[in-house]
Design a protein around this motif. Structure first.
Motif, PDB file in Angstrom:
ATOM      1  N   UNK A 195       0.828  -1.172  -0.140  1.00 41.98           N
ATOM      2  CA  UNK A 195       0.167   0.077  -0.166  1.00 41.98           C
ATOM      3  C   UNK A 195       0.848   1.280  -0.018  1.00 41.98           C
ATOM      4  N   UNK A 196       0.471   2.106  -0.824  1.00 41.67           N
ATOM      5  CA  UNK A 196       1.091   3.454  -0.897  1.00 41.67           C
ATOM      6  C   UNK A 196       0.177   4.608  -0.537  1.00 41.67           C
ATOM      7  N   UNK A 197      -1.034   4.664  -1.048  1.00 43.84           N
ATOM      8  CA  UNK A 197      -1.743   5.637  -0.553  1.00 43.84           C
ATOM      9  C   UNK A 197      -3.151   5.398  -0.809  1.00 43.84           C
ATOM     10  N   UNK A 198      -4.203   5.828  -0.228  1.00 45.44           N
ATOM     11  CA  UNK A 198      -5.469   5.864  -0.321  1.00 45.44           C
ATOM     12  C   UNK A 198      -6.343   6.922  -0.165  1.00 45.44           C
ATOM     13  N   UNK A 199      -7.571   6.739  -0.930  1.00 44.22           N
ATOM     14  CA  UNK A 199      -8.426   8.378  -0.723  1.00 44.22           C
ATOM     15  C   UNK A 199     -10.059   7.857  -0.617  1.00 44.22           C
ATOM     16  N   UNK A 200     -10.611   8.358   0.058  1.00 43.41           N
ATOM     17  CA  UNK A 200     -12.087   8.234   0.227  1.00 43.41           C
ATOM     18  C   UNK A 200     -12.971   8.485  -0.997  1.00 43.41           C
ATOM     19  N   UNK A 201     -14.102   8.064  -1.053  1.00 44.02           N
ATOM     20  CA  UNK A 201     -15.084   8.312  -2.150  1.00 44.02           C
ATOM     21  C   UNK A 201     -14.962   9.708  -2.535  1.00 44.02           C
ATOM     22  N   UNK A 202     -15.166  10.597  -1.679  1.00 46.54           N
ATOM     23  CA  UNK A 202     -15.149  12.037  -1.951  1.00 46.54           C
ATOM     24  C   UNK A 202     -13.884  12.737  -2.078  1.00 46.54           C
ATOM     25  N   UNK A 203     -12.878  11.973  -1.480  1.00 49.17           N
ATOM     26  CA  UNK A 203     -11.537  12.729  -1.659  1.00 49.17           C
ATOM     27  C   UNK A 203     -11.440  13.590  -0.370  1.00 49.17           C
ATOM     28  N   UNK A 204     -12.019  13.394   0.858  1.00 50.54           N
ATOM     29  CA  UNK A 204     -11.963  14.257   1.844  1.00 50.54           C
ATOM     30  C   UNK A 204     -11.021  13.810   2.926  1.00 50.54           C
ATOM     31  N   UNK A 205     -10.781  12.230   2.698  1.00 51.98           N
ATOM     32  CA  UNK A 205     -10.036  11.664   3.648  1.00 51.98           C
ATOM     33  C   UNK A 205      -8.905  10.948   2.917  1.00 51.98           C
ATOM     34  N   UNK A 206      -7.577  10.926   3.297  1.00 51.21           N
ATOM     35  CA  UNK A 206      -6.642  10.218   2.728  1.00 51.21           C
ATOM     36  C   UNK A 206      -5.735   9.538   3.686  1.00 51.21           C
ATOM     37  N   UNK A 207      -4.810   8.568   3.212  1.00 50.40           N
ATOM     38  CA  UNK A 207      -4.112   7.913   4.334  1.00 50.40           C
ATOM     39  C   UNK A 207      -2.722   7.603   3.490  1.00 50.40           C
ATOM     40  N   UNK A 208      -1.592   7.428   4.018  1.00 47.38           N
ATOM     41  CA  UNK A 208      -0.504   7.096   3.597  1.00 47.38           C
ATOM     42  C   UNK A 208       0.563   6.178   4.102  1.00 47.38           C
ATOM     43  N   UNK A 209       1.206   5.424   3.497  1.00 46.66           N
ATOM     44  CA  UNK A 209       2.327   4.457   4.111  1.00 46.66           C
ATOM     45  C   UNK A 209       3.174   5.474   4.704  1.00 46.66           C
ATOM     46  N   UNK A 210       3.985   5.169   5.834  1.00 44.14           N
ATOM     47  CA  UNK A 210       4.810   5.888   6.379  1.00 44.14           C
ATOM     48  C   UNK A 210       6.317   6.231   5.547  1.00 44.14           C
ATOM     49  N   UNK A 211       6.422   5.361   4.623  1.00 41.11           N
ATOM     50  CA  UNK A 211       7.477   5.432   3.725  1.00 41.11           C
ATOM     51  C   UNK A 211       7.491   6.569   3.006  1.00 41.11           C
TER      52      UNK A 211
END
Length: 123
Positions: free
Chosen positions: A47-63
């Motif tokens: 996993x590198x990064x993720x984004x919610x349906x609306x784009x309002x929430x994102x997440x990232x790998x620590x690296x």
């Protein structure tokens, strides 16, 4: 069915930047949470990064936190990954993926995948 096509990969020197795109077609793009993954030779897909349906929430790998930025434009059915301050260890095939519900880090939870785009970072 959702069809995903990545583009924007290439060869770049360490410290450089790239912008990856993931164009979606088929079902309504905004129905799907999206993720970017990468796989280097001999390694598992991560996993590198993720984004919610609306784009309002994102997440990232620590690296990649602080260097990569994920975004999406639902009007254009497209997701992006801005890669800055690239390092040789970022070299991999980058994939975009879609799933219903929320973003998760486990690749097996995603329903649809693109064919991948190669990113190579030289030292």
């Amino acid at each position: 069915q959702v069809q995903l096509v990545e583009s924007g990969g290439g060869l770049v020197q360490a410290g450089g930047s790239l912008r990856l795109s993931c164009a979606a077609s088929g079902r309504t793009f905004s129905w799907y949470a999206m993720g970017w993954f990468r796989q280097a030779p001999g390694k598992e897909r991560e996993f590198v990064a993720g984004i919610s349906l609306s784009g309002g929430s994102t997440s990232y790998a620590d690296s990649v936190k602080g260097r990569f930025t994920i975004s999406r434009d639902n009007a254009k059915n497209t997701m992006y990954l801005q890669l800055n301050s690239l390092k040789p260890e970022d070299t991999a095939v980058y994939y975009c993926a879609a799933k219903t519900g929320t973003t998760v880090v486990a690749p097996e939870r995603y329903d649809y995948w693109g064919q991948g785009t190669q990113v190579t970072v030289s030292s």
